[in-house]
Enzyme design. Structure first.
Site, PDB file in Angstrom:
ATOM      1  CD  GLU A   1      22.592 -44.223 -12.325  1.00  0.00           C
ATOM      2  OE1 GLU A   1      22.175 -45.162 -11.254  1.00  0.00           O
ATOM      3  OE2 GLU A   1      22.276 -43.340 -12.335  1.00  0.00           O
TER       4      GLU A   1
ATOM      5  CD  GLU B   1      23.988 -44.421  -7.468  1.00  0.00           C
ATOM      6  OE1 GLU B   1      25.651 -43.945  -8.232  1.00  0.00           O
ATOM      7  OE2 GLU B   1      23.383 -43.622  -7.310  1.00  0.00           O
TER       8      GLU B   1
HETATM    9  C1  GLA Z   1      22.120 -41.287  -9.871  1.00  0.00           C
HETATM   10  C2  GLA Z   1      23.040 -41.290  -9.638  1.00  0.00           C
HETATM   11  C3  GLA Z   1      23.746 -40.309  -8.380  1.00  0.00           C
HETATM   12  C4  GLA Z   1      23.112 -40.041  -7.950  1.00  0.00           C
HETATM   13  C5  GLA Z   1      21.711 -40.538  -7.347  1.00  0.00           C
HETATM   14  C6  GLA Z   1      20.353 -39.758  -6.712  1.00  0.00           C
HETATM   15  O1  GLA Z   1      21.665 -42.774  -9.317  1.00  0.00           O
HETATM   16  O2  GLA Z   1      24.147 -42.392  -9.760  1.00  0.00           O
HETATM   17  O3  GLA Z   1      24.711 -39.699  -8.943  1.00  0.00           O
HETATM   18  O4  GLA Z   1      22.566 -37.973  -8.935  1.00  0.00           O
HETATM   19  O5  GLA Z   1      21.521 -40.906  -8.813  1.00  0.00           O
HETATM   20  O6  GLA Z   1      20.571 -38.458  -5.939  1.00  0.00           O
END
Ligand code: GLA
Length: 778
Positions: free
Chosen positions: A184, A258
């Site tokens: 990210e 995710e």
């Molecule tokens: C983000 C991150 C993950 C985690 C989630 C929240 O999207 O990429 O590593 O921190 O948020 O759990």
């Protein structure tokens, strides 16, 4: 047959065998096709779920992976945490819960493919986002950038990852299908060259499977590269998420990197649970659309040891990482697990089957047992370093634990002790008597000091909780760095000549502890012995204790804090033994009663705000918000899309106030997922030093509607005005205190995410910017 020809024959046979393997190690192929992922040339819909090997006792990896398979997953996604694998520069660790190669092998044996996310940055509510603390020893180092000091270390780490996990790629007969570059990154910056350097680092490390990058919808273009396959992360509303993805990926398989069934918890805020119906609806939408996805988390597990991170600005994460995931912290199949399994069973690929779930590991309860031996910190101090002023933990080569700064306080009148920022919780003692607490959660770094007839010993005991795992705040040096002053009668005098004691709370320190009889109310280690016949999983009830860490037979179970919501700590059966088991508790404020018990069920949703020594008290302020001074007035459109707005004229001020006039649904509530402030060139302003200056209402009982959620970088949580014990009406006001006057050119507003039914989305609003929008009441 003569021996010689026999030997020749067997040698030939050996040769044939190895060449077959060598010749044909890759029994399978994986590729990114024009429309779908292709496994052995066939369409492959990735039904993936995230499991973090370090968050599961290695003895239970197979059990959890079998549960993942039985839930209907065909792939497991795993982060690596750099700080687990390179605890000190050049010293690599792949043992026990860090044995990532073994985790991958077991996944393969259980019929699961693997998506690897080695970092170097991983986020994941893990200590410093996975970065090793020792990077911070270098003054001014810029993490997540092309700063050579960072990039060289990152590439060395990736080479080591390649050495250990390269052979487990599908191209070598292993289970690894794809590898993620960074994590990210678009949330952090836009430097595509930086992503390119890391990509090259992975190629040089021997990775030849597809490399990809993940981002939330609103940041897919930031740092984007053609040569990194993009996937999108979202918690709901797959339609919009994939629409945003199609804007940069017109063709090719759609993947959600995710997809959140729940969320993580932070100390002092309500326990998070996900909306199961919406989770199933969104999953089915993706299955029907032929899209691939990864459930974050399929099984959260436990953040043992010093692994917990903190959400920004500073909201430390709980050690339980249950995440309301389908597979619970202890590996139990939840209702969500069975519903997911039923759903996936209707979307299997040809030849795919779903096995029965593994048996539930038995649990037990025990006690209460009393901890009778006590080792006060004061009686167990190591040799001290001398220094003119306190410096950060990293400066003294210490990564985790506590650090004690001691000096002599001269006799004198009542005064205020003022410290530079304390990371994270500082207790002030005078001659062993606790005078007060410094608390990073609300930037409280001063304590009242009474009149002293004679000189005394001043102690500042600082506990480092997890390093922030997100945003610029990952540059999170622990302890205190700078002059500590005594403020009285208008003059400030710096306290000099400090002794600095490193208290790393590691196994060496535990081994050396000198125990004696109990001492109430002071920071100390306590020891209990528990007789167990048949070791089984259990949940350690720590509600009699205040705040600290627990070790069971030398295994560091992680942190606890009686403010909740977590009140028990998961104890894996394999870490217990028949006979005597040693439990050591570090308690920083002193237990109510030194009693411990093992429960058969976890307690993860019990807030105890009354136990919070410095609950975030919103300061009383007087507002000056005359409508004529509003720098902007308008209406937000309905829906979940991020709105970027430019002020007609850039405005300068220390305070930024959002005032809501009404909501899209006409109700009394206001909610905001994210608020980003922009400079006159539309560049996001750094969050360094930001805090909530004022908020008229926030829901903190029935859900975590805390105002700080607007700038923690996560769109899945949000500020929400009260709806539990009260429902105050609009106008609602929230003021960000930037800490210093800055020029604001615009802002980005991310509405509360989720379906049309969710409340709080703002309609009409006003914006105020200035240095005098609020004054703290005396
Ligand atoms: C983000 C991150 C993950 C985690 C989630 C929240 O999207 O990429 O590593 O921190 O948020 O759990």
């Amino acid at each position: 047959m003569k021996l010689k020809s026999l030997l020749l024959l067997s040698a030939l046979w050996q040769l044939a065998l190895s060449s077959t393997l060598a010749a044909d190690p890759a029994k399978h192929t994986f590729a990114i096709g024009p429309d779908d992922f292709l496994l052995d040339g066939q369409r492959f819909q990735i039904r993936c779920g995230e499991i973090h090997a370090p968050r599961v006792p290695a003895e239970y990896w197979r059990h959890r992976l079998q549960m993942a398979k039985a839930m209907g997953l065909n792939t497991v996604c795993a982060y690596l945490f750099w700080n687990m694998h390179e605890p000190l520069p050049g010293q690599f660790n792949w043992s026990a819960e860090a044995d990532a190669a073994q985790f991958c092998r077991i996944a393969q044996e259980e019929g699961l493919w693997v998506i690897l996310r080695p970092g170097p940055y991983s986020c994941a509510e893990w200590e410093m986002g996975g970065f090793p603390w020792w990077l911070l020893k270098q003054e001014g180092i810029q993490l997540r950038s092309r700063d050579a000091r960072f990039m060289d270390a990152a590439k060395r780490y990736l080479r080591e990852v390649g050495r250990v996990l390269g052979p487990l790629q599908i191209t070598r007969g292993g289970p690894i299908l794809m590898v993620q570059v960074e994590n990210e990154y678009g949330f952090y910056a836009k430097d595509a060259e930086y992503m390119g350097d890391l990509r090259q680092g992975l190629l040089d490390a021997g990775f030849d499977v597809p490399l990809f990058a993940c981002n939330p919808p609103q940041h897919l273009r930031d740092g984007y590269r053609q040569d990194l396959f993009p996937v999108v992360n979202f918690g709901t509303d797959p339609q919009s998420g994939f629409k945003a993805l199609r804007e940069i990926l017109p063709k090719g398989p759609l993947m959600c990197g995710e997809f959140y069934p729940g969320w993580f918890d932070t100390w002092g805020a309500p326990h998070h649970t996900g909306n199961t119906e919406r989770y199933l609806t969104d999953l089915e939408y993706m299955l029907k659309a032929g899209a691939s996805f990864s459930i974050y988390m399929a099984h959260g597990g436990t953040t043992f040891g010093f692994g917990t991170g903190a959400d920004r600005p500073f909201k430390p994460d709980t050690s339980s990482y249950d995440y309301d995931a389908p597979i619970s912290e202890a590996g139990w199949a939840t209702e969500k697990f069975f519903k997911t399994r039923e759903l996936f069973a209707r979307y299997l690929l040809p030849g795919e089957t779903i096995p029965e779930p593994a048996a539930k590991n038995p649990v037990m309860s025990f006690g209460p047992v009393e901890a009778t031996a006590c080792a006060p910190i004061w009686a167990n101090l190591p040799a001290a370093a001398k220094d003119t002023q306190p410096r950060n933990m990293e400066h003294y080569n210490q990564g985790y634990g506590c650090i004690l700064y001691r000096t002599t306080l001269p006799a004198g009148p009542e005064a205020t002790l003022e410290s530079p920022a304390v990371h994270d919780i500082g207790q002030v003692f005078l001659d062993g008597k606790r005078l007060g607490i410094m608390d990073r959660r609300n930037n409280k770094f001063s304590v009242q000091i009474p009149r002293r007839e004679k000189a005394g010993t001043l102690d500042l005991l600082v506990e480092a909780m997890g390093r922030v795992n997100f945003g610029q705040e990952v540059h999170d040096r622990k302890g205190v760095n700078g002059p500590v002053k005594l403020q009285s009668a208008g003059t400030a005098s710096e306290l000099k000549d400090w002794e600095v004691f490193a208290l790393p709370m590691d196994s060496a320190m535990l081994k050396g502890l000198r125990y004696g009889s109990p001492k109430a109310g002071e920071p100390a280690f306590w020891r209990a012995t528990v007789k167990i016949e048949e070791p089984r999983d259990t949940f350690l009830d720590v509600r009699n204790w205040s705040k600290g860490m627990v070790w069971v037979n030398g295994h560091n179970l992680g942190r606890y804090w009686n403010i909740g919501p977590q009140q028990t700590m998961y104890v894996p059966g394999p870490w217990l033994k028949s006979g005597d088991n040693e439990i050591v508790v570090l308690d920083l404020f002193g237990p109510q009663k030194p009693l411990l018990a093992g429960l058969a069920e976890p307690i993860l949703n019990q807030l105890r705000p009354d136990q919070d020594f410095a609950r975030v008290q919103r300061p009383e302020v007087t507002l000056q918000l005359d409508p004529v001074n509003a720098v902007m007035e308008g209406s937000f459109p309905a829906g979940t899309a991020m709105q970027e707005l430019k002020l007609t004229t850039p405005a300068k001020g220390r305070y930024f106030c959002l005032e809501t006039r009404n909501a899209q649904d006409g109700k009394a509530y206001a909610a905001v997922a994210e608020l980003e402030l922009l400079d006159p060139n539309a560049k996001p302003l750094s969050h360094e030093g930001w805090k909530i200056g004022y908020v008229d209402s926030e829901e903190r009982e029935r859900e975590d509607g805390t105002a700080e959620n607007i700038f923690d970088g996560q769109t899945a949580n949000y500020w929400h005005t009260q709806w539990g014990s009260a429902s105050p009406a609009h106008p609602h006001r929230l003021i960000i205190d930037l800490g210093k006057s800055q020029t604001i050119g615009g802002f980005r507003y991310v509405p509360r995410q989720g379906g049309a039914e969710v409340g709080g989305r703002i309609k009409d609003y006003r914006i105020f910017v200035g240095d005098k929008l609020m004054t703290p009441k005396p």
